[in-house]
Design an enzyme around this catalytic site. Sequence first.
Site, PDB file in Angstrom:
ATOM      1  N   LYS A  18     -90.693  13.390 -32.712  1.00  0.00           N
ATOM      2  CA  LYS A  18     -91.296  13.378 -34.050  1.00  0.00           C
ATOM      3  C   LYS A  18     -91.397  14.773 -34.631  1.00  0.00           C
ATOM      4  O   LYS A  18     -91.042  15.023 -35.795  1.00  0.00           O
ATOM      5  CB  LYS A  18     -92.674  12.714 -33.982  1.00  0.00           C
ATOM      6  CG  LYS A  18     -93.407  12.615 -35.312  1.00  0.00           C
ATOM      7  CD  LYS A  18     -94.399  13.750 -35.526  1.00  0.00           C
ATOM      8  CE  LYS A  18     -95.543  13.675 -34.533  1.00  0.00           C
ATOM      9  NZ  LYS A  18     -96.537  14.758 -34.790  1.00  0.00           N
ATOM     10  N   ARG A  40     -77.945  41.427 -17.620  1.00  0.00           N
ATOM     11  CA  ARG A  40     -78.546  42.544 -18.344  1.00  0.00           C
ATOM     12  C   ARG A  40     -77.492  43.280 -19.175  1.00  0.00           C
ATOM     13  O   ARG A  40     -76.406  42.743 -19.413  1.00  0.00           O
ATOM     14  CB  ARG A  40     -79.338  43.464 -17.415  1.00  0.00           C
ATOM     15  CG  ARG A  40     -80.463  42.718 -16.684  1.00  0.00           C
ATOM     16  CD  ARG A  40     -81.246  43.589 -15.721  1.00  0.00           C
ATOM     17  NE  ARG A  40     -82.306  42.814 -15.075  1.00  0.00           N
ATOM     18  CZ  ARG A  40     -82.863  43.115 -13.922  1.00  0.00           C
ATOM     19  NH1 ARG A  40     -82.485  44.193 -13.248  1.00  0.00           N
ATOM     20  NH2 ARG A  40     -83.804  42.345 -13.414  1.00  0.00           N
ATOM     21  N   MET A  49     -69.080  48.430 -19.677  1.00  0.00           N
ATOM     22  CA  MET A  49     -69.862  48.234 -18.450  1.00  0.00           C
ATOM     23  C   MET A  49     -69.253  48.985 -17.266  1.00  0.00           C
ATOM     24  O   MET A  49     -69.967  49.603 -16.473  1.00  0.00           O
ATOM     25  CB  MET A  49     -69.946  46.735 -18.129  1.00  0.00           C
ATOM     26  CG  MET A  49     -70.621  45.902 -19.196  1.00  0.00           C
ATOM     27  SD  MET A  49     -72.392  46.229 -19.382  1.00  0.00           S
ATOM     28  CE  MET A  49     -73.030  45.363 -17.945  1.00  0.00           C
ATOM     29  N   ASP A 109     -57.492  52.224 -16.065  1.00  0.00           N
ATOM     30  CA  ASP A 109     -57.766  51.470 -17.284  1.00  0.00           C
ATOM     31  C   ASP A 109     -56.598  51.702 -18.233  1.00  0.00           C
ATOM     32  O   ASP A 109     -55.909  52.743 -18.141  1.00  0.00           O
ATOM     33  CB  ASP A 109     -59.081  51.945 -17.930  1.00  0.00           C
ATOM     34  CG  ASP A 109     -59.611  50.969 -18.970  1.00  0.00           C
ATOM     35  OD1 ASP A 109     -60.504  50.167 -18.633  1.00  0.00           O
ATOM     36  OD2 ASP A 109     -59.118  51.000 -20.121  1.00  0.00           O
ATOM     37  N   THR A 162     -66.998  38.395 -15.849  1.00  0.00           N
ATOM     38  CA  THR A 162     -67.465  37.046 -16.153  1.00  0.00           C
ATOM     39  C   THR A 162     -66.242  36.198 -16.481  1.00  0.00           C
ATOM     40  O   THR A 162     -65.628  36.366 -17.547  1.00  0.00           O
ATOM     41  CB  THR A 162     -68.434  37.052 -17.345  1.00  0.00           C
ATOM     42  OG1 THR A 162     -69.578  37.851 -17.019  1.00  0.00           O
ATOM     43  CG2 THR A 162     -68.896  35.637 -17.679  1.00  0.00           C
ATOM     44  N   LYS A 164     -73.426  32.865 -13.174  1.00  0.00           N
ATOM     45  CA  LYS A 164     -73.295  33.695 -14.369  1.00  0.00           C
ATOM     46  C   LYS A 164     -72.962  32.838 -15.594  1.00  0.00           C
ATOM     47  O   LYS A 164     -73.495  33.073 -16.690  1.00  0.00           O
ATOM     48  CB  LYS A 164     -72.202  34.756 -14.160  1.00  0.00           C
ATOM     49  CG  LYS A 164     -71.970  35.663 -15.383  1.00  0.00           C
ATOM     50  CD  LYS A 164     -73.219  36.438 -15.775  1.00  0.00           C
ATOM     51  CE  LYS A 164     -73.047  37.216 -17.069  1.00  0.00           C
ATOM     52  NZ  LYS A 164     -72.080  38.306 -16.990  1.00  0.00           N
TER      53      LYS A 164
END
Length: 293
Positions: free
Chosen positions: A240, A123, A12, A31, A96, A171
């Site tokens: 039911k 998304r 992402m 990263d 998240t 979220k």
Amino acid sequence: MAEIAFIGLGTMGLPMARNLLRGGHTVAGFDLNPEALAQHRRHGGTVTASAAEAAQGATFVFTMLPTGADIRSALFDPGGAVEGMTSETLVIDMSTIHPGECDRLRADLAARSIAMIDAPVGRSSAHAHSGELLIMAGGEPDDLERARPLLALLGDPIVDCGGPGMGARLKIVNNFMSIGLNVLTAEALTLAEASGLEVPLTIEVLSGTAAGQGHMQTTYPAKALAGDLTPGFMVALAAKDLRLALELGAELQVPLAVGQAAQGPYQQALDAGRGGLDWSAIYLMVRELAGLD
């Protein structure tokens, strides 16, 4: 043009950083994956050897990482982004994570006079590439307005969820529902196929009822949310029919774990004398059990 640090160039984060670059901004990326850094460089971004270096001189620091622990490490460990921040820096976490972790990160940043927005996304990675994510933003109004031009490069709509930490909370609620529905959908389609039904036909029919359209768009607005529990479909009849589906599943050896779990709340409603109410009364019962009334 803003000076931006983007920490977390994964599935992402990498396309999100690229959209910020396309918006004319300078983006220093960090990263742990060398290939991600190489791709970010090919997109026109700069790469750094640490989160602190990425944050040096940045007005905005984005984080898009798997866990709260990863974010805390990226921000506060030696070489972490806070080493390069000032009181003018705005942290925008789009991960998240547990809302409690979000609150603690915000508090620890505030102790350094650094503001934070929680802005997790909805998304898919395809929408991250196209800049059409749904952004659930939580933060102080002034901080949200300051970040809005950058968030607009990443998605639409940008939903103000009501204050700091509320984006993180929404979220989790969103994912709870969609993840649970994933299993229930799998169970329903498997039950249909095992019964001899064609899956495309089943999808066509279910898409025309509350099964496919969802209770938020059909039964709840007309009934429970409107304060009207006169039965459109009674709790007793729903219980039911659920029993009949579970019996059929057992006969066909189809595992229906979510369906079985749903029996409990329906039985609770029956035991409480709610069998003659609209089936959306289950919502009000759960609210009561949570102490919200």
